[in-house]
Each structure stands twice: as structure tokens, then as C-alpha cells.
Design a protein around this motif. Structure first.
Motif, PDB file in Angstrom:
ATOM      1  N   ASP A 145       4.657   5.965   4.245  1.00 29.63           N
ATOM      2  CA  ASP A 145       4.776   6.879   3.017  1.00 29.63           C
ATOM      3  C   ASP A 145       5.267   8.166   2.994  1.00 29.63           C
ATOM      4  O   ASP A 145       4.794   9.055   3.593  1.00 29.63           O
ATOM      5  CB  ASP A 145       3.467   5.918   2.346  1.00 29.63           C
ATOM      6  N   LEU A 185      -6.893  -4.443   3.560  1.00 35.47           N
ATOM      7  CA  LEU A 185      -6.307  -3.135   4.990  1.00 35.47           C
ATOM      8  C   LEU A 185      -7.468  -4.543   6.109  1.00 35.47           C
ATOM      9  O   LEU A 185      -6.813  -4.308   7.637  1.00 35.47           O
ATOM     10  CB  LEU A 185      -6.443  -2.722   4.962  1.00 35.47           C
ATOM     11  N   TYR A 215       0.396   3.364  -3.329  1.00 35.06           N
ATOM     12  CA  TYR A 215      -0.510   5.168  -2.991  1.00 35.06           C
ATOM     13  C   TYR A 215       0.754   6.490  -2.548  1.00 35.06           C
ATOM     14  O   TYR A 215       0.666   7.371  -1.540  1.00 35.06           O
ATOM     15  CB  TYR A 215      -1.100   4.625  -1.933  1.00 35.06           C
ATOM     16  N   ASN A 222       1.153  -1.085  -0.228  1.00 31.94           N
ATOM     17  CA  ASN A 222       0.191   0.113  -0.226  1.00 31.94           C
ATOM     18  C   ASN A 222       0.917   1.200  -0.226  1.00 31.94           C
ATOM     19  O   ASN A 222       0.671   2.045  -0.324  1.00 31.94           O
ATOM     20  CB  ASN A 222      -0.849   0.223   1.552  1.00 31.94           C
ATOM     21  N   THR A 270      -8.616  -4.134  -4.356  1.00 36.74           N
ATOM     22  CA  THR A 270      -9.197  -4.910  -4.245  1.00 36.74           C
ATOM     23  C   THR A 270     -10.149  -3.947  -2.534  1.00 36.74           C
ATOM     24  O   THR A 270     -11.303  -4.206  -2.838  1.00 36.74           O
ATOM     25  CB  THR A 270      -9.309  -5.616  -3.794  1.00 36.74           C
ATOM     26  N   ARG A 284     -12.654   1.400  -1.075  1.00 37.96           N
ATOM     27  CA  ARG A 284     -11.356   2.313  -1.036  1.00 37.96           C
ATOM     28  C   ARG A 284     -11.059   3.131  -1.442  1.00 37.96           C
ATOM     29  O   ARG A 284     -10.259   3.972  -1.788  1.00 37.96           O
ATOM     30  CB  ARG A 284     -11.292   1.675  -2.982  1.00 37.96           C
TER      31      ARG A 284
HETATM   32  P1  ADP Z   1      -6.538  -1.545  -1.781  1.00 38.11           P
HETATM   33  O1  ADP Z   1      -5.448  -1.007  -1.388  1.00 38.11           O
HETATM   34  O2  ADP Z   1      -6.785  -2.895  -2.961  1.00 38.11           O
HETATM   35  O3  ADP Z   1      -7.657  -0.512  -2.449  1.00 38.11           O
HETATM   36  P2  ADP Z   1      -7.302  -2.065   1.227  1.00 38.11           P
HETATM   37  O4  ADP Z   1      -8.161  -2.318   1.805  1.00 38.11           O
HETATM   38  O5  ADP Z   1      -5.610  -2.450   1.179  1.00 38.11           O
HETATM   39  O6  ADP Z   1      -7.224  -1.598   0.041  1.00 38.11           O
HETATM   40  O7  ADP Z   1      -7.093   0.048   1.742  1.00 38.11           O
HETATM   41  C1  ADP Z   1      -8.199   0.724   1.349  1.00 38.11           C
HETATM   42  C2  ADP Z   1      -7.982   1.945   0.894  1.00 38.11           C
HETATM   43  O8  ADP Z   1      -7.140   2.714   1.802  1.00 38.11           O
HETATM   44  C3  ADP Z   1      -7.455   1.947  -0.651  1.00 38.11           C
HETATM   45  O9  ADP Z   1      -8.141   1.700  -1.480  1.00 38.11           O
HETATM   46  C4  ADP Z   1      -6.664   3.484  -0.145  1.00 38.11           C
HETATM   47  O10 ADP Z   1      -7.658   4.415  -0.523  1.00 38.11           O
HETATM   48  C5  ADP Z   1      -6.254   3.666   1.087  1.00 38.11           C
HETATM   49  N1  ADP Z   1      -5.397   3.155   1.540  1.00 38.11           N
HETATM   50  C6  ADP Z   1      -4.132   2.196   2.272  1.00 38.11           C
HETATM   51  N2  ADP Z   1      -3.495   2.069   2.344  1.00 38.11           N
HETATM   52  C7  ADP Z   1      -2.681   3.757   1.769  1.00 38.11           C
HETATM   53  C8  ADP Z   1      -1.666   4.497   2.507  1.00 38.11           C
HETATM   54  N3  ADP Z   1      -0.270   3.831   2.241  1.00 38.11           N
HETATM   55  N4  ADP Z   1      -1.653   6.195   1.885  1.00 38.11           N
HETATM   56  C9  ADP Z   1      -3.394   5.861   1.092  1.00 38.11           C
HETATM   57  N5  ADP Z   1      -4.439   5.871   0.656  1.00 38.11           N
HETATM   58  C10 ADP Z   1      -4.319   4.373   1.303  1.00 38.11           C
END
Ligand code: ADP
Length: 276
Positions: A208, A242, A184, A180, A238, A227
Motif C-alpha cells: 500500500d 492480523l 490504512y 488493511n 478490532t 491497534r
Molecule cells: P484492525 O485493522 O482491525 O485494527 P489488524 O489486526 O488488522 O486490526 O491490524 C492491527 C493494527 O496494525 C491496525 O490497527 C493498524 O494500526 C496496523 N496496520 C495493519 N495493517 C496496516 C497497514 N497496511 N498499514 C498501516 N498500519 C497497518
């Protein structure tokens, strides 16, 4: 000589009030018992519906995986078949790309369904945090390189600093946070991995330099399939990585959290019990 002093109070009203009070109490107890029974049967129904849904998903996901692997295999073959036109090969690449995304989703769904059905098998053992961290970093190095992201490992751990965890699942957790952080991030950004110990806990943090998560969306971060508005963006996902990560961390008696500043970046951390 005997003196007798007497008094006379009429207690009819008090007796009546007491009887009424008793009646009210009885009625209240009946109501509470009734509501408790209703609630408990509603909870049982919800639990069995949820279990049935998770079991259905888990079995359906297996049925989905087999044909998907065939689609992926043939699209890969077609994409590299020199006897086919460039146009057809491009279309085969598209099928392969979409198929891979679907497979990712199916795999995540199997995992989540298994977790929700209480079927997450963990083998908790004494795990060297240093080896899990370097294995996890190794798995995301090429992804980071492809995206021009610099990975910095600032963990200063010895080999004897161990945590109580399932080694494979802990690797999955760290890889997910690193992935992630890479996905991102901004172009030429960095991902920093740090470790700190406090009392009997080890905290592993992944920081990050991405766009961060807006404050009003932060409470939704662990919601399945949410998302946070990136559904139509360029970054694929997906929306359940998380929540899976959180469930795994909690099953290992750990905690997960994050801090994020808009346009500066985010830090996701997990905290686990030290076992030495
Ligand atoms: P995915 O990455 O498959 O969409 P996750 O459950 O890992 O699903 O994360 C859910 C959402 O949280 C992501 O779609 C994103 O919008 C946000 N997110 C997760 N990690 C980060 C990050 N390090 N920086 C910014 N946004 C994040």
C-alpha cells in the motif's frame, strides 16, 4: 629373592570429597525433578485456563450474535421508515453503525477463540492461487472504489499454479491484507498485489501507499487487540484481524511477514507451499 616396593596414600579425604559430590548431585537431581514437576503443573493449569477462556468466549459470542442481529434488523427498518422524523432516522443509523462494528468484533472473537481452542477446521487442498486472488480482489473492489483507492493486480499466474491451502481461509487471509491496505492508505493511494515464486514457495504480497508503521511499533503488529495507537482514529477496526490471519497462515504451514516504511507504505506478504 623377591623385592617388594609399596606405597601408601591416604584416600580418606578423596573419599569424603566423592561422598560430598554425590550428595550435591543427588540434591541437584531432586531440585531439578521438583522444579520440572512444578513447571509442568503450572503449564497444565495455564493451558486449561486458556482453553476454558477460549471455550467461554466461543459460547458467549454465539449468545451475543442473536440479539445483535435483532438490533441491526430493527435499526435498519427504523433508519428507512418515512413515518419517523429525520432525527430519529439518523439515530437509528448510528445504532446500526455501532451494531455492525460490534458484530464484526464478535465474529472476529469467535474466530480467534476457535483458533486458540485448537478448533480451526481446515481442508487443505490444491488451490489455484489465481482464482483465490481474483475472488479476493472482487470482494474488496467496491470498498476500494468508495475510498478512492486504486487496486492493481500484478500477479502473472497461470491457472495451473497451485498452492496447498484451505481455499476459504486463504481467501479470508488475502481479503484481510487487502482490506488493511485500503483502510490504512492515503487518499487516492494505490494497493498493489504481486506474486513471486521461489523454490517450492509462492509469495503473495500486498503493497500500500499508506502512512506505514513506525519502527518502534512494528513488533506489536501481531498482538491481539493492539491497534498501535489508532484506537481513537477515524479508521475502524478490532485489532485482531492480523493475529487471526497469522494463525490461519501458520495452520496452512505458511509464513507471514511485512516491511514498512514510515510515510511511504507497507508490504504484507504470505508465503505458501506450491503444490504442483
Ligand atoms: P484492525 O485493522 O482491525 O485494527 P489488524 O489486526 O488488522 O486490526 O491490524 C492491527 C493494527 O496494525 C491496525 O490497527 C493498524 O494500526 C496496523 N496496520 C495493519 N495493517 C496496516 C497497514 N497496511 N498499514 C498501516 N498500519 C497497518
Amino acid at each position: 629373592m623377591v623385592h617388594l616396593i609399596g606405597s601408601h596414600i591416604d584416600i580418606t579425604e578423596r573419599k569424603q570429597a566423592e561422598a560430598e559430590l554425590m550428595q550435591h548431585r543427588q540434591h541437584l537431581e531432586e531440585q531439578v525433578a521438583l522444579r520440572t514437576a512444578e513447571l509442568s503443573s503450572a503449564r497444565d493449569a495455564a493451558e486449561s485456563a486458556n482453553k476454558a477462556k477460549s471455550e467461554f468466549l466461543a459460547s458467549m459470542s454465539h449468545e451475543l450474535r442473536t440479539p445483535l442481529n435483532a438490533i441491526l434488523g430493527y435499526s435498519q427498518l427504523m433508519g428507512t421508515d418515512p413515518s419517523l422524523s429525520e432525527n430519529i432516522q439518523d439515530q437509528a443509523h448510528e445504532i446500526e453503525h455501532a451494531g455492525k462494528h460490534l458484530l464484526l468484533l464478535v465474529n472476529d472473537m469467535i474466530d480467534l477463540a476457535r483458533i486458540e481452542a485448537g478448533k480451526l477446521d481446515l481442508t487443505i487442498e490444491t488451490v489455484s492461487a489465481k482464482s483465490v486472488i481474483s475472488a479476493s480482489l472482487g470482494m474488496v473492489t467496491s470498498m476500494a472504489e468508495k475510498q478512492g483507492i486504486l487496486l492493481i493486480n500484478e500477479c502473472r499466474l497461470g491457472h495451473d499454479e497451485s498452492v496447498s491451502a484451505d481455499p476459504n481461509r486463504l481467501t479470508q487471509v488475502i481479503i484481510n491484507l487487502l482490506t488493511n491496505a485500503i483502510k490504512y492508505n492515503r487518499p487516492q493511494g494505490t494497493v498493489r498485489l504481486t506474486c513471486t515464486t521461489c523454490d517450492d514457495k509462492l509469495r503473495i504480497s500486498v503493497t500500500d501507499t499508506g502512512s506505514g508503521i513506525p519502527a518502534e511499533k512494528q513488533e506489536r503488529i501481531f498482538n491481539a487487540f493492539d491497534r498501535l495507537g489508532r484506537e481513537n482514529g477515524a479508521v475502524e477496526g478490532t485489532g485482531i484481524g492480523l493475529i487471526i490471519t497469522k494463525r490461519i497462515v501458520e495452520a496452512m504451514s505458511g509464513t507471514i511477514g511485512f516491511e514498512s516504511t514510515l510515510n511511504q507504505g507497507s508490504t504484507f506478504w504470505v508465503e505458501l507451499c506450491l503444490s504442483n
